[in-house]
Design an enzyme around this catalytic site. Sequence first.
Site, PDB file in Angstrom:
ATOM      1  N   ASP A  20      55.494  47.851  -6.333  1.00 40.61           N
ATOM      2  CA  ASP A  20      56.009  47.077  -7.456  1.00 40.61           C
ATOM      3  C   ASP A  20      57.521  47.264  -7.497  1.00 40.61           C
ATOM      4  O   ASP A  20      58.044  48.261  -6.993  1.00 40.61           O
ATOM      5  CB  ASP A  20      55.356  47.580  -8.744  1.00 40.61           C
ATOM      6  CG  ASP A  20      55.949  46.919  -9.965  1.00 40.61           C
ATOM      7  OD1 ASP A  20      55.963  45.671 -10.010  1.00 40.61           O
ATOM      8  OD2 ASP A  20      56.418  47.642 -10.874  1.00 40.61           O
ATOM      9  N   ASP A  22      60.246  46.052 -10.461  1.00 39.12           N
ATOM     10  CA  ASP A  22      60.874  46.456 -11.723  1.00 39.12           C
ATOM     11  C   ASP A  22      60.042  47.538 -12.404  1.00 39.12           C
ATOM     12  O   ASP A  22      58.849  47.372 -12.618  1.00 39.12           O
ATOM     13  CB  ASP A  22      61.044  45.239 -12.642  1.00 39.12           C
ATOM     14  CG  ASP A  22      62.216  45.399 -13.595  1.00 39.12           C
ATOM     15  OD1 ASP A  22      62.821  46.487 -13.640  1.00 39.12           O
ATOM     16  OD2 ASP A  22      62.534  44.428 -14.293  1.00 39.12           O
TER      17      ASP A  22
HETATM   18 MG   LIG Z   1      56.722  46.937 -12.877  1.00 34.26          MG
END
Ligand SMILES: [Mg+2]
Length: 277
Positions: A20, A22
């Site tokens: 992932d 952010d």
């Molecule tokens: Mg995230």
Amino acid sequence: MGMTVDHCGLAPRWRLALLDLDGTLYRGDVPVAGAGEFVERLRKHGVQPVFFTNNATRTPQQVAERLQAMGIKATPQEVCTAAQAAAHWLRQQVGIGSVVAFIGMEGLREALVEEGLQPVHVRDLGDRAALTVRAAAMGLDRHVTYADLAKFCKIVIRLGRFVLTNPDLALPSADGVEPGNGSFGRLVQLVTGVEPTVTGKPEPYFVEYALRRFAALAQETFIVGDNPRTDIAAGRRAGIYTIRVLTGLSEEAGSDLPEPDSVVRSVADLFLDETQG
Ligand SMILES: [Mg+2]
């Protein structure tokens, strides 16, 4: 406190890491301390990093440049977006060459082109051309208007289906939250009564798409993310190993949250067994 992925369970040899972005590798415009080194550790151990994002607005090139600017080595080929998964799903459903009406930005448009589809933004779609539309796709569009949404809803009612790249209702911003793609998808669903097909996290389809694209098995793959409801849920539903980091979303409690296989403070604390590779 460090932790090796091997010491927290499962496969003797990892090949693929779905990362992932952010909240995991960076927060806003600031990289998480040690994120670049973590990605390099993966490469050194023969694990392919995949930058695995629900963000459908940016192209893989733009995502890679953003990572590079933060000191995290990444190529466009290593980026896997929910827009690409949506485009892949659509090609399987309606076939190469089909006209796809969409609301979204360059990330979705390019993904549809790459799969051999003919994307037309609803704002550029005339009434006659609208009749040739075989599919409808929706990703976050920061320039969307009432007229765009009205036209999109008419197409969805005629087709009886649409694809939503990702269901995120709200997005964190520097000074609070902003509407995410999922909130626009809800709007279309409320107006049309049509439930979307979602291709991004938490749907396992996104993970399965990545496994096929990078030719890896579920048991050779792990996902790292900050969001239990998207990253961890997608990983669990697809049967891969799940690792939660605490660098993103503020602590959210709740017995209904999907449990990860392991939790580390940050990717900086995540090591692969030195005996591997
Ligand atoms: Mg995230």
